[in-house]
Design a protein around this motif. Structure first.
Motif, short mmCIF file in Angstrom:
data_model
loop_
_atom_site.label_atom_id
_atom_site.label_comp_id
_atom_site.label_asym_id
_atom_site.label_seq_id
_atom_site.Cartn_x
_atom_site.Cartn_y
_atom_site.Cartn_z
N VAL A 1 3.05 7.05 6.49
CA VAL A 1 2.56 7.83 5.34
C VAL A 1 2.29 6.89 4.17
O VAL A 1 1.25 7.00 3.50
N LEU A 2 3.20 5.96 3.92
CA LEU A 2 3.01 5.00 2.83
C LEU A 2 1.80 4.12 3.08
O LEU A 2 1.02 3.84 2.15
N LEU A 3 1.62 3.70 4.32
CA LEU A 3 0.46 2.88 4.67
C LEU A 3 -0.84 3.65 4.45
O LEU A 3 -1.82 3.10 3.94
N THR A 4 -0.85 4.92 4.80
CA THR A 4 -2.03 5.76 4.61
C THR A 4 -2.33 5.96 3.13
O THR A 4 -3.49 5.92 2.70
N VAL A 5 -1.29 6.17 2.32
CA VAL A 5 -1.47 6.36 0.87
C VAL A 5 -2.02 5.09 0.23
O VAL A 5 -2.95 5.14 -0.58
N LEU B 1 -3.74 2.73 1.67
CA LEU B 1 -5.12 2.55 2.14
C LEU B 1 -6.07 3.49 1.41
O LEU B 1 -7.17 3.09 1.02
N ALA B 2 -5.65 4.73 1.17
CA ALA B 2 -6.50 5.68 0.45
C ALA B 2 -6.69 5.25 -1.00
O ALA B 2 -7.80 5.32 -1.55
N VAL B 3 -5.62 4.77 -1.65
CA VAL B 3 -5.73 4.30 -3.03
C VAL B 3 -6.66 3.09 -3.11
O VAL B 3 -7.47 2.96 -4.04
N GLN B 4 -6.58 2.21 -2.12
CA GLN B 4 -7.45 1.04 -2.12
C GLN B 4 -8.92 1.44 -1.97
O GLN B 4 -9.79 0.91 -2.67
N MET B 5 -9.20 2.38 -1.09
CA MET B 5 -10.59 2.80 -0.88
C MET B 5 -11.13 3.52 -2.11
O MET B 5 -12.29 3.28 -2.51
N ILE B 6 -10.33 4.39 -2.72
CA ILE B 6 -10.79 5.11 -3.91
C ILE B 6 -11.01 4.14 -5.07
O ILE B 6 -12.02 4.23 -5.78
N CYS C 1 -3.09 -3.25 -3.84
CA CYS C 1 -3.15 -2.52 -2.56
C CYS C 1 -3.47 -3.46 -1.41
O CYS C 1 -2.93 -3.30 -0.30
N THR C 2 -4.33 -4.43 -1.65
CA THR C 2 -4.66 -5.40 -0.61
C THR C 2 -3.45 -6.23 -0.22
O THR C 2 -3.20 -6.47 0.97
N LEU C 3 -2.67 -6.65 -1.21
CA LEU C 3 -1.46 -7.42 -0.91
C LEU C 3 -0.44 -6.56 -0.16
O LEU C 3 0.22 -7.04 0.78
N LEU C 4 -0.29 -5.28 -0.54
CA LEU C 4 0.64 -4.40 0.17
C LEU C 4 0.20 -4.17 1.62
O LEU C 4 1.03 -4.16 2.53
N LEU C 5 -1.09 -3.98 1.83
CA LEU C 5 -1.58 -3.79 3.19
C LEU C 5 -1.38 -5.04 4.04
O LEU C 5 -1.05 -4.96 5.23
N ALA C 6 -1.55 -6.20 3.44
CA ALA C 6 -1.32 -7.45 4.17
C ALA C 6 0.17 -7.61 4.50
O ALA C 6 0.53 -8.05 5.60
N TYR C 7 1.04 -7.22 3.57
CA TYR C 7 2.48 -7.30 3.83
C TYR C 7 2.89 -6.35 4.94
O TYR C 7 3.64 -6.71 5.84
N PHE C 8 2.40 -5.10 4.88
CA PHE C 8 2.75 -4.12 5.90
C PHE C 8 2.17 -4.51 7.26
O PHE C 8 2.75 -4.21 8.30
N GLY C 9 1.03 -5.15 7.26
CA GLY C 9 0.43 -5.59 8.52
C GLY C 9 1.23 -6.68 9.21
O GLY C 9 1.31 -6.74 10.44
N ASN C 10 1.87 -7.55 8.43
CA ASN C 10 2.67 -8.63 9.01
C ASN C 10 4.13 -8.24 9.20
O ASN C 10 4.87 -8.94 9.89
#
Length: 143
Positions: free
Chosen positions: A3-7, A9-14, A69-78
């Motif tokens: 859910v956090l990952l989806t939120v 990602l949505a914030v980054q796209m918006i 958001c990009t840094l958070l997505l990179a952290y969650f991805g690794n």
């Protein structure tokens, strides 16, 4: 976690879409020269200089949100657990079929009989040499 990952990602796209819109609405530095000669384009909803400050500050804030958001997505991805191997291909066990042996030249001719095995198709060199003939690699005399 999903859910956090989806939120995020949505914030980054918006934020990316709104930032694109704000950048397209802004006018360049050369646009003020046209207003100085009487084109009348300097009057806007935010005033003559207020639009530049509001649009540039909101673009900066959105750029910071996008970067975070990009840094958070990179952290969650690794941060996801990995298997014992480090390669993605190690998890995929795909067996390839054995390649087919292409037919030899005689088997490609219609009506001809193909040899039973590839070893039978190889001609065997004679063991004796004719008088005056040059010996081949298998017929070199040894001392």
């Amino acid at each position: 976690m999903n859910v956090l990952l989806t939120v995020v990602l949505a914030v980054q796209m918006i934020s990316a879409l709104v930032m694109i819109g704000l950048i397209l609405v802004q006018h360049g530095k050369g646009a003020d020269m046209g207003a100085a000669f009487g084109s009348g384009g300097s009057g806007s909803l935010f005033g003559a200089s207020g639009s530049a400050n509001f649009l540039s500050r909101s673009t900066g804030v959105l750029a910071a949100v996008f970067f975070a958001c990009t840094l958070l997505l990179a952290y969650f991805g690794n941060a996801q657990p990995r298997t014992t191997g480090s390669s993605v291909l190690e998890g995929a066990a795909v067996t390839a079929p054995a390649p087919a042996v292409p037919a030899s030249g005689a088997a490609q001719i219609p009506g001809s009989a193909a040899p039973a095995s590839p070893a039978a198709a190889v001609p065997v060199a004679p063991t004796t040499t004719a008088p005056g003939a040059v010996p081949g690699p298998a017929q070199i005399p040894t001392k």
